[in-house]
Scaffold this motif. Structure first.
Motif, short mmCIF file in Angstrom:
data_model
loop_
_atom_site.label_atom_id
_atom_site.label_comp_id
_atom_site.label_asym_id
_atom_site.label_seq_id
_atom_site.Cartn_x
_atom_site.Cartn_y
_atom_site.Cartn_z
N GLY A 138 21.04 9.38 -3.53
CA GLY A 138 20.64 10.77 -3.47
C GLY A 138 19.26 10.93 -4.08
O GLY A 138 18.92 10.27 -5.05
N GLY A 139 18.45 11.80 -3.52
CA GLY A 139 17.10 11.97 -4.02
C GLY A 139 17.01 12.94 -5.18
O GLY A 139 16.06 12.93 -5.93
N ALA A 140 17.98 13.82 -5.33
CA ALA A 140 17.90 14.84 -6.36
C ALA A 140 18.31 14.28 -7.70
O ALA A 140 19.22 13.49 -7.81
N THR A 141 17.59 14.70 -8.71
CA THR A 141 17.96 14.34 -10.08
C THR A 141 18.31 15.63 -10.82
O THR A 141 17.72 16.68 -10.57
N GLU A 145 22.34 18.25 -19.90
CA GLU A 145 22.35 18.74 -21.26
C GLU A 145 23.60 19.60 -21.43
O GLU A 145 24.12 20.14 -20.46
N ASP A 146 24.05 19.70 -22.65
CA ASP A 146 25.23 20.52 -22.91
C ASP A 146 24.95 21.97 -22.56
O ASP A 146 23.95 22.54 -22.98
N GLY A 147 25.82 22.56 -21.78
CA GLY A 147 25.74 23.97 -21.45
C GLY A 147 24.71 24.30 -20.38
O GLY A 147 24.47 25.47 -20.12
N VAL A 148 24.07 23.31 -19.76
CA VAL A 148 23.05 23.56 -18.76
C VAL A 148 23.54 23.06 -17.41
O VAL A 148 24.00 21.94 -17.29
N VAL A 149 23.45 23.92 -16.42
CA VAL A 149 23.73 23.53 -15.04
C VAL A 149 22.41 23.66 -14.30
O VAL A 149 21.88 24.75 -14.15
N ASP A 150 21.85 22.55 -13.89
CA ASP A 150 20.55 22.54 -13.23
C ASP A 150 20.77 22.51 -11.72
O ASP A 150 21.27 21.55 -11.17
N LEU A 151 20.41 23.61 -11.05
CA LEU A 151 20.61 23.73 -9.60
C LEU A 151 19.28 23.87 -8.91
O LEU A 151 18.33 24.44 -9.43
N ASP A 152 19.20 23.35 -7.70
CA ASP A 152 18.05 23.61 -6.85
C ASP A 152 18.18 25.03 -6.32
O ASP A 152 19.26 25.62 -6.31
N ASP A 155 20.86 25.75 -3.87
CA ASP A 155 22.24 25.62 -4.32
C ASP A 155 22.84 26.92 -4.84
O ASP A 155 24.02 26.97 -5.13
N TRP A 156 22.05 27.97 -4.99
CA TRP A 156 22.58 29.23 -5.51
C TRP A 156 21.91 30.40 -4.81
O TRP A 156 20.91 30.26 -4.14
#
Length: 183
Positions: A138-141, A145-152, A155-156
């Motif tokens: 997969g190309g996405a990284t 971190e605790d409590g963090v949801v990193d979305l493109d 994705d939202w």
């Protein structure tokens, strides 16, 4: 994200299941016959001691080779490479240690052979030659971190027409009890 997909050639149909069933039935019978032969040749007590020593040797070899294998796999992953061959070796080392823990001389011989790296390499090549291996990267990284949801951004989505709750405030998420401070 890196995913390995193994697909075994199923042209043999149910023959693989028959091989496994035959091994489950025949292995104990073979082990009993070898136990009787070895016991009659060297005696009962040396036979039992030899069986216990092979189990201890298997445990020590698993510890030594398993730790070095885990360190190699970690360095491969840190370098961004797939440790596919090391994964195969790791599976065979675990299988070898299981064979050494099972009481019996035939399984001990198989287990000791699996601890020899050239033998593992030959078996790995044999298995890989008969399997379709697909590596999916997969190309996405994502940040972890605790409590963090990193979305493109894809994705939202944001919906301004969220219904208000009973007290008149809007919810940020339907799964959260948090309230929107701007509402």
């Amino acid at each position: 994200m890196i995913t390995l997909c193994f697909e075994y050639d199923t042209n043999d149909g149910n023959f693989v299941a028959l091989y496994v069933l035959a091994a489950i039935i025949l292995l104990p019978l073979i082990e009993i016959a070898v136990f009787i032969q070895v016991g009659s040749a060297i005696g009962v007590l040396p036979t039992v001691i030899l069986t216990v020593l092979t189990a201890v040797a298997g445990t020590l070899m698993l510890r030594q080779q398993g730790l070095s294998l885990v360190m190699r796999m970690q360095s491969e992953m840190n370098a961004g490479r797939v440790p596919g061959e090391d994964i195969m070796h790791g599976a065979m080392i675990v299988l070898a240690s299981l064979f050494l823990l099972i009481p019996g001389f035939v399984t001990d011989a198989i287990g000791l052979l699996l601890f020899i790296p050239p033998v593992r390499q030959a078996i790995a090549r044999f298995i890989i030659s008969r399997a379709d291996v697909t590596i999916v990267q997969g190309g996405a990284t994502y940040r972890r971190e605790d409590g963090v949801v990193d979305l493109d951004e894809a994705d939202w989505s944001h919906k301004d027409d969220q219904p208000a709750s009973q007290d008149g405030t809007r919810r940020i998420s339907p799964w959260s009890a948090d309230q929107d401070p701007k509402a």
